[in-house]
Design an enzyme around this catalytic site. Structure first.
Site, short mmCIF file in Angstrom:
data_model
loop_
_atom_site.label_atom_id
_atom_site.label_comp_id
_atom_site.label_asym_id
_atom_site.label_seq_id
_atom_site.Cartn_x
_atom_site.Cartn_y
_atom_site.Cartn_z
N LYS A 70 0.82 -1.22 0.00
CA LYS A 70 0.00 0.00 0.00
C LYS A 70 0.85 1.26 0.00
O LYS A 70 0.41 2.32 -0.43
CB LYS A 70 -0.92 0.00 1.22
CG LYS A 70 -2.06 -1.02 1.11
CD LYS A 70 -2.92 -1.01 2.35
CE LYS A 70 -3.94 -2.13 2.35
NZ LYS A 70 -5.17 -1.78 1.63
N ASN A 115 -10.87 -9.80 4.10
CA ASN A 115 -10.22 -8.67 4.77
C ASN A 115 -11.19 -7.51 4.93
O ASN A 115 -12.14 -7.36 4.15
CB ASN A 115 -8.97 -8.24 3.99
CG ASN A 115 -9.28 -7.18 2.95
OD1 ASN A 115 -9.32 -5.97 3.26
ND2 ASN A 115 -9.53 -7.61 1.72
N ARG A 116 -10.93 -6.74 5.96
CA ARG A 116 -11.64 -5.45 6.13
C ARG A 116 -10.61 -4.41 6.59
O ARG A 116 -10.75 -3.80 7.65
CB ARG A 116 -12.81 -5.59 7.10
CG ARG A 116 -12.52 -6.33 8.38
CD ARG A 116 -13.70 -6.23 9.36
NE ARG A 116 -13.44 -6.94 10.59
CZ ARG A 116 -13.84 -8.17 10.88
NH1 ARG A 116 -14.55 -8.87 10.01
NH2 ARG A 116 -13.56 -8.71 12.05
N GLY A 118 -9.64 -1.43 5.32
CA GLY A 118 -10.14 -0.04 5.40
C GLY A 118 -9.10 0.99 5.00
O GLY A 118 -8.98 2.05 5.64
N ASN A 176 -9.98 3.83 -7.22
CA ASN A 176 -10.63 2.77 -6.46
C ASN A 176 -11.96 3.27 -5.89
O ASN A 176 -11.98 4.04 -4.93
CB ASN A 176 -9.69 2.31 -5.33
CG ASN A 176 -10.27 1.12 -4.57
OD1 ASN A 176 -11.40 0.70 -4.83
ND2 ASN A 176 -9.51 0.59 -3.63
N SER A 179 -13.78 -0.62 -3.03
CA SER A 179 -13.44 -1.34 -1.80
C SER A 179 -14.69 -1.45 -0.93
O SER A 179 -15.40 -0.46 -0.74
CB SER A 179 -12.35 -0.60 -1.02
OG SER A 179 -12.30 -1.14 0.29
N ASN A 181 -14.67 -1.87 2.21
CA ASN A 181 -14.33 -1.62 3.61
C ASN A 181 -14.25 -0.14 3.99
O ASN A 181 -13.78 0.20 5.06
CB ASN A 181 -13.00 -2.32 3.94
CG ASN A 181 -13.11 -3.81 3.69
OD1 ASN A 181 -14.08 -4.43 4.13
ND2 ASN A 181 -12.16 -4.37 2.96
N THR A 182 -14.68 0.73 3.09
CA THR A 182 -14.78 2.16 3.40
C THR A 182 -16.25 2.53 3.21
O THR A 182 -16.81 2.30 2.12
CB THR A 182 -13.88 2.99 2.46
OG1 THR A 182 -12.52 2.65 2.73
CG2 THR A 182 -14.08 4.49 2.64
N LYS A 221 -11.39 0.90 -11.00
CA LYS A 221 -11.47 -0.47 -10.46
C LYS A 221 -12.86 -0.73 -9.89
O LYS A 221 -13.36 0.06 -9.09
CB LYS A 221 -10.41 -0.68 -9.38
CG LYS A 221 -10.42 -2.11 -8.82
CD LYS A 221 -9.14 -2.45 -8.13
CE LYS A 221 -9.17 -3.84 -7.54
NZ LYS A 221 -7.91 -4.19 -6.89
N THR A 249 -11.70 -7.58 -10.88
CA THR A 249 -12.54 -6.95 -9.90
C THR A 249 -11.83 -6.80 -8.55
O THR A 249 -10.82 -7.44 -8.29
CB THR A 249 -13.81 -7.80 -9.62
OG1 THR A 249 -13.38 -9.05 -9.04
CG2 THR A 249 -14.60 -8.04 -10.85
N THR A 251 -12.53 -7.12 -4.22
CA THR A 251 -13.02 -8.26 -3.41
C THR A 251 -14.56 -8.29 -3.41
O THR A 251 -15.20 -7.28 -3.68
CB THR A 251 -12.51 -8.15 -1.96
OG1 THR A 251 -12.89 -6.87 -1.45
CG2 THR A 251 -11.00 -8.29 -1.89
N GLY A 272 -9.58 -14.48 -3.65
CA GLY A 272 -9.03 -15.82 -3.85
C GLY A 272 -9.96 -16.71 -4.65
O GLY A 272 -10.96 -16.24 -5.25
N GLY A 301 -9.31 -14.14 -7.92
CA GLY A 301 -9.31 -15.60 -7.85
C GLY A 301 -8.33 -16.31 -8.75
O GLY A 301 -8.47 -17.50 -9.02
#
Ligand SMILES: Cc1cc2nc3c(=O)[nH]c(=O)nc-3n(C[C@H](O)[C@H](O)[C@H](O)COP(=O)(O)O)c2cc1C
Length: 360
Positions: A70, A115-116, A118, A176, A179, A181-182, A221, A249, A251, A272, A301
């Site tokens: 990151k 994952n989260r 954030g 992005n 995501s 997680n935001t 994305k 893509t 997650t 994955g 994946g």
């Protein structure tokens, strides 16, 4: 000799790391890689794998997806693994800690992660300082986002700040908006959101292009959890806006793909093997709707060479890995490059009337 030492180190490190908390294993693994990468043998890439794409020349189709590094702290070490491109970030204008830990979980039996995170990151200025010292000669993508405490109504200001800062350092910029997680971020994928964010970025890019005499492609994305109508509308908007490419893509929020392997109450983004078919369905529809000339970076994946080939066959121009690389390390890069060299990239692209060396 170097190859044998490197592969011995990798083979002994992966099982040890897999016993640690996943986020700690990620950080320690990268720190180890940074220390040892000068030992790594140079990865041989056949010239025939080169792919011209949005005005850049990729040595081959395989890159590392956003979120792995990151902050740009490990770019040289990751570059030594043989990726043609590394997408750094997602970065935000100001540093931020991300969500409380634990926030990364392994489901090893399914070759998956949840994952989260954030958007935990050290801020765009830190990334730029790291890039200034890097020797990586591959393509550098930079993924940009918004700070968690910036209201969604003012999100464009954060994206534009990041674009301005990274403009002279990025080979391409990934926007992005996907995501999970935001809070409310994915709302920006709807037409009004895309027009507001991408529209502001395109205006700013026109100014930056004049000032720096440099054209940096903008890619968007997207999430895998869009239904066919949403995808149709998104493809039309992205075409009308004139973005140079799409990354598909991110997650998945559909954790039911894990069945009983995951408690219903825990949230996060799934990556994955379980999201591969979802991701290639999105890529196939996008390819049909975008036409043959807008590149798609296919990610989601890819945990084997067959998955990479299927993603290219579905319509991707380039591919990226995250979770597969987290579990398998450089072995996966080698496996995919070997398969591409043997039979992969040329037929996959030729099926769509494209040839790796002859595209724009
Ligand atoms: C721990 C973790 C962190 C991630 N962080 C980001 C991120 O900051 N920005 C982004 O665009 N994607 C991020 N991703 C998504 C990946 O780039 C990729 O799109 C997704 O994991 C699907 O690919 P995979 O199945 O190969 O992992 C992250 C994924 C994981 C597992």
């Amino acid at each position: 000799m170097r190859r044998r030492v490197a592969s011995l180190l990798a083979r002994s490190a992966l099982p040890l790391l897999s016993r640690l908390d996943p986020e700690r294993a990620h950080d320690w693994g990268l720190a180890g890689l940074r220390l040892l990468h000068p030992l790594w043998p140079v990865v041989d890439v056949p010239g025939a794998l080169a792919v011209p794409c949005f005005g850049l020349k990729f040595a081959h189709p395989l890159g590392l997806a956003a979120g792995f590094d990151k902050n740009g702290d490990y770019l040289d070490a990751l570059g030594a693994m043989g990726f043609s491109h590394v997408e750094l970030g997602t970065v935000t204008p100001r540093p931020q800690p991300g969500n409380p830990k634990p926030r990364m979980f392994r489901i090893a039996a399914r070759a998956a992660l949840v994952n989260r995170m954030g958007f935990n990151n050290k801020g765009v200025d830190h990334l730029l300082a790291r890039l200034a010292t890097s020797r990586f000669r591959g393509i550098r993508g930079i993924s940009i986002g918004k700070n968690a405490d910036t209201a969604i109504e003012h999100a464009e200001a954060d994206y534009v700040t990041c674009l301005r800062k990274v403009y002279t350092q990025a080979d391409y910029v990934a926007v992005n908006v996907s995501s999970p997680n935001t809070a409310r971020l994915r709302e920006l994928q709807a037409r009004e959101g895309l027009e507001r964010i991408v529209g502001a970025l395109l205006e700013e890019r026109a100014r930056l292009k004049m000032r720096h005499v440099r054209h940096v492609p903008l890619l968007v994305k997207i999430a895998p959890n869009l239904d066919t109508e949403q995808l149709t509308s998104m493809a039309a908007t992205l075409r009308a806006l004139g973005v140079e490419g799409v990354i598909a893509t991110n997650t998945s929020t559909d954790l039911s793909l894990l069945g009983s392997a995951w408690p219903e109450t825990q949230r996060g983004g799934l990556s994955g093997a379980p999201i591969h078919s979802l991701s290639i369905a999105v890529i196939a529809q996008l390819r049909a709707e975008l036409g043959p000339h807008i590149p798609i970076i296919g990610v989601g994946g890819i945990v084997s060479a067959d998955h990479a080939l299927a993603t290219l066959q579905a319509g991707a121009t380039l591919v990226q890995v995250y979770t597969g690389f987290a579990y398998q390390g450089q072995r996966l890069v080698q496996e995919i490059l070997t398969a591409l060299a043997l039979n992969g990239v040329a037929p996959a692209l030729a099926d769509r009337g494209l040839r790796p060396e002859k595209r724009r």
